[in-house]
Structures are given as C-alpha cells and as structure tokens.
Design a protein around this motif. Sequence first.
Motif, PDB file in Angstrom:
ATOM      1  N   GLU A   1       1.986   1.926  -3.434  1.00  0.00           N
ATOM      2  CA  GLU A   1       0.996   2.110  -4.397  1.00  0.00           C
ATOM      3  C   GLU A   1       0.770   3.773  -3.987  1.00  0.00           C
ATOM      4  O   GLU A   1       0.720   4.629  -5.111  1.00  0.00           O
ATOM      5  CB  GLU A   1      -0.261   1.598  -3.985  1.00  0.00           C
ATOM      6  N   LEU A   2       1.002   4.240  -2.682  1.00  0.00           N
ATOM      7  CA  LEU A   2       0.855   5.406  -2.377  1.00  0.00           C
ATOM      8  C   LEU A   2       2.058   6.328  -2.874  1.00  0.00           C
ATOM      9  O   LEU A   2       1.685   7.535  -3.632  1.00  0.00           O
ATOM     10  CB  LEU A   2       0.799   5.727  -0.882  1.00  0.00           C
TER      11      LEU A   2
ATOM     12  N   ARG B   1       2.831  10.364  -9.784  1.00  0.00           N
ATOM     13  CA  ARG B   1       2.147  10.369 -11.059  1.00  0.00           C
ATOM     14  C   ARG B   1       1.239  11.879 -10.962  1.00  0.00           C
ATOM     15  O   ARG B   1       1.154  12.563 -11.840  1.00  0.00           O
ATOM     16  CB  ARG B   1       0.927   9.430 -11.172  1.00  0.00           C
ATOM     17  N   ASP B   2       0.628  11.992  -9.681  1.00  0.00           N
ATOM     18  CA  ASP B   2      -0.240  13.239  -9.411  1.00  0.00           C
ATOM     19  C   ASP B   2       0.709  14.625  -8.966  1.00  0.00           C
ATOM     20  O   ASP B   2       0.320  15.636  -9.097  1.00  0.00           O
ATOM     21  CB  ASP B   2      -1.036  13.033  -8.217  1.00  0.00           C
TER      22      ASP B   2
ATOM     23  N   GLU C   1       0.951  -1.207  -0.040  1.00  0.00           N
ATOM     24  CA  GLU C   1       0.096  -0.063  -0.073  1.00  0.00           C
ATOM     25  C   GLU C   1       0.931   1.329   0.127  1.00  0.00           C
ATOM     26  O   GLU C   1       0.640   2.267  -0.506  1.00  0.00           O
ATOM     27  CB  GLU C   1      -0.853  -0.007   1.239  1.00  0.00           C
TER      28      GLU C   1
ATOM     29  N   ARG D   1       1.329   7.015  -6.789  1.00  0.00           N
ATOM     30  CA  ARG D   1       0.303   8.089  -6.791  1.00  0.00           C
ATOM     31  C   ARG D   1       0.872   9.381  -6.760  1.00  0.00           C
ATOM     32  O   ARG D   1       0.637  10.346  -7.321  1.00  0.00           O
ATOM     33  CB  ARG D   1      -0.792   7.932  -5.990  1.00  0.00           C
TER      34      ARG D   1
END
Length: 244
Positions: free
Chosen positions: A20-21, A27-28, A17, A24
């Motif tokens: 995954e964070l 990407r963001d 997790e 993000r």
Amino acid sequence: MTTLFISDLHLDAERPEITELFGRFLRDEARGADALYILGDLFEAWVGDDDPSDTGTLVAEALRAVSAAGTPVSFMHGNRDFLLGHDFARRAGMAILTDPSVVCLYGRPTLLLHGDTLCTGDVAYQQFRAQTRNPTWQRQFLAQPLAARLAFAQQARAASKAHQSGLSSQGTMETITDVAPDEVAGVFARFGVDTMIHGHTHRPAMHQVDVTGRARRRIVLGDWYEQGSVLRVDAAGERLEALA
C-alpha cells in the motif's frame, strides 16, 4: 524535476501495508518524476511471470499507470526477482536494465547496480548466484510446474535465513554481507565514473570513496521492510530519505 531510485521492497502478500505504501508513492510522487529506477528485489520472491499472485497483479497495474502518465520506469534484477521476465515487464510498462548499467543523470554519468556482485566475501551466495543466473538453469527451472517452483522459493528463503543466522553466530554477518572495498574500487576504476548507486545490503548511506586519488560517491539505497526508502536526484544533487 527529479529522478527517483528505489530497491529492496521485497513485496509479498505477508506485508500488505508495504504494498500500500508503494502504491501511494507511485500515485503521489512517481507520476511527476523525470524517471523511476527500481534496482532489484521489487518482490520477496519471483518464480516466473505465470505466477498469478494478487500482489504481482496490483504492482504491474500501478507501475503501468506511472508509465502511462509519462514517467519512464526501469527495472534491474535483484537476488530475489532475477526470474522476472519480459512478459511481466510489458504488463508493468517498464524496461529491464542490464546489471550493471551506466546512465546520465543531469549531465553526470552514474553507475547503477543491484549491489550483490559487490559482496564478494559471501562466497556461498556468489556460488548460488552463479548457478541461478545460468540461462540453462533458468530454462529448466521455469519448465517445472508452478507449485514446484514456489516450493523451491520457500526452501531458498529458509536456506538464506539459516545462512545469515550462521554468519551472525560467527560474528561475521556485518562484514561478509556488506560490499568488499576492493571490489568497489575495482568497479569504479573499470567504469570510470564518480558516482555509483546500488541496493541489496539494506544499509542506506552516502559514502565518500577515494579510488586512485580521485573522490567518488557510493550511494546505498534502503530497504522497505519497516518503511519506505527513496533516493531523489536532480540537477542540484541527491537526497536519500525514508518514507512513512
């Protein structure tokens, strides 16, 4: 525009997790930044660039996408990933910074460190650090089979936990594993800067420090064990924030 600083992600397969964070975040936000600095302990352990872990592959691809999008990525070794080499750096599209390094942030000279060298009270760790940062030791270690290196990393993690448990039982954990004020003052004086950014201690904060009658700032990045942590710096100042 903004420059981003992170450290102590300790990425591994056991906490997908957080990986995954991190993905993000890349990407963001990271793709639109002036620069991204990773100040050590990107991985929980790194035993050589030939480690075929899925986590390492994912992270390299995500970082290369950030670099390809126009955001320079810089990495500084930590106490867990000091064996990360130029092969992985090339795959990830990032530059390796010397610890310590001075960079200019919007006209302000700023000292970057992982932070472990400031914790001089932890004598046992400093002895281990001196041994494992020796180029001869590293060459001999990297020449071993991957399985042997992975076993060593497991043993080192267990030894680190035992060491910290012993410090906790003695009531010295908070002081021994934090920075030594005299060392901080000496580093500020040696480099002649007013701002220092580091990780390692997992104690996110912005400290005001007086060194020889001059006000300085020591900014400590947070870890990514339970949530993310990022320092955003722009021409107006700094913001140290958690990521969920």
